[in-house]
Design an enzyme around this catalytic site. Structure first.
Site, mmCIF file in Angstrom:
data_model
loop_
_atom_site.group_PDB
_atom_site.id
_atom_site.type_symbol
_atom_site.label_atom_id
_atom_site.label_comp_id
_atom_site.label_asym_id
_atom_site.label_seq_id
_atom_site.Cartn_x
_atom_site.Cartn_y
_atom_site.Cartn_z
ATOM 1 N N SER A 7 0.916 -1.213 0.118
ATOM 2 C CA SER A 7 -0.047 0.102 -0.002
ATOM 3 C C SER A 7 0.665 1.283 -0.009
ATOM 4 C CB SER A 7 -0.869 0.103 1.250
ATOM 5 O OG SER A 7 -1.721 1.348 1.448
ATOM 6 N N HIS A 25 -1.230 -1.080 -4.195
ATOM 7 C CA HIS A 25 -2.668 -0.586 -3.554
ATOM 8 C C HIS A 25 -2.406 0.686 -3.433
ATOM 9 C CE1 HIS A 25 -6.249 -1.464 -1.084
ATOM 10 N NE2 HIS A 25 -5.569 -0.562 -0.340
HETATM 11 C C1 DX5 Z 1 -6.162 1.985 5.617
HETATM 12 C C2 DX5 Z 1 -6.028 1.732 4.222
HETATM 13 C C3 DX5 Z 1 -4.753 0.726 4.018
HETATM 14 C C4 DX5 Z 1 -3.414 1.076 4.679
HETATM 15 C C5 DX5 Z 1 -2.869 -0.272 5.275
HETATM 16 O O1 DX5 Z 1 -7.492 2.677 5.484
HETATM 17 O O2 DX5 Z 1 -6.805 1.262 3.524
HETATM 18 O O3 DX5 Z 1 -4.664 0.182 2.822
HETATM 19 O O4 DX5 Z 1 -2.509 1.464 3.960
HETATM 20 O O5 DX5 Z 1 -1.836 -0.061 6.056
HETATM 21 P P1 DX5 Z 1 -1.270 -0.954 7.175
HETATM 22 O O6 DX5 Z 1 -0.894 -2.251 6.355
HETATM 23 O O7 DX5 Z 1 -0.040 -0.190 7.789
HETATM 24 O O8 DX5 Z 1 -2.485 -1.255 8.162
HETATM 25 ZN ZN ZN Z 2 -6.614 0.390 1.431
#
Ligand code: DX5
Ligand code: ZN
Length: 215
Positions: A7, A32
């Site tokens: 992400s 992502h």
């Molecule tokens: C949160 C986002 C995620 C985020 C996840 O609302 O949708 O995609 O980037 O981050 P991590 O993996 O750090 O929980």
């Molecule tokens: Zn997300």
């Protein structure tokens, strides 16, 4: 092997080009991309000027996660920029079936995301029409939050629903994914793991992506 989608929310925004090159050279299956509007979720991330720049460098398919009200407004622009998967939140779409049709007509794959408090039953009537269900394993809005453990059982029940209905939809999980929580999700039937902070804050992001894929 489980697909992995780093992400971009946890990338270094002062050096996005370097991080996108890392993704290009990695075993990642997707990038992502989290779009937030400060209304549906209590945060604002990035929008189309950044997406357009990312698309010029990115060699992987892009998975766009729209945490915004009225996500249907952005379908055409995403298709024009070359987005592969367009995911809307069920909670933002009163005419979800129409929105799914519009995403497909624009030539993209259609995903539907569910917040932790939203039951999988809201997808029963469209599960055969969509390409992916995104199960939020944290409340949407921020990277780096703790995984909500009860979401593993939700994935197990969703997998059973998908099988029972003869759907081909993938299951993606997003939020708090690391090697421990990721393994629980793989055992429950997840197809794509999103990981933000676990990948980008690790000492060796490319190896971390491989470790996730090997779960
Ligand atoms: C949160 C986002 C995620 C985020 C996840 O609302 O949708 O995609 O980037 O981050 P991590 O993996 O750090 O929980
Ligand atoms: Zn997300």
């Amino acid at each position: 092997m489980v697909q992995t989608a780093p992400s971009l929310l946890s990338a270094n925004f002062l050096n996005l080009e370097r991080d996108i090159e890392m993704i290009n050279q990695s075993e990642a299956d997707w990038l992502h991309y989290d779009v937030m509007d400060g209304s549906f979720v209590p945060n604002i991330s990035f929008g189309f000027p950044v997406l357009s720049a990312v698309m010029k460098k990115l060699e992987k398919p892009l998975d766009a996660h729209f945490m915004v009200l009225h996500p249907e407004s952005w379908i055409k622009e995403c298709a024009r920029l070359g987005v592969r998967m367009f995911t809307v939140h069920q909670e933002t779409c009163p005419n979800l079936h129409r929105t799914i049709q519009e995403i497909h007509e624009a030539g993209m794959m259609a995903g539907v995301a569910l917040n932790p408090a939203t039951s999988i039953s809201v997808l029963e009537e469209v599960i055969c029409d969509i390409d992916m269900v995104l199960i939020m394993t944290v409340n949407p809005g921020f990277g780096g939050q703790s995984f909500i453990a009860s979401m593993v059982d939700k994935v197990t029940r969703l997998k059973a629903m998908i099988t029972a209905k003869g759907s081909k939809a993938w299951i993606e999980c997003d939020g708090g994914v690391n090697l421990t929580t990721g393994k629980q999700l793989v055992d429950a039937g997840v197809d794509i793991l999103v990981a933000g902070s676990f990948v980008f804050k690790s000492a060796d992001p490319r190896q971390t992506i491989i470790d996730l894929k090997n779960l």
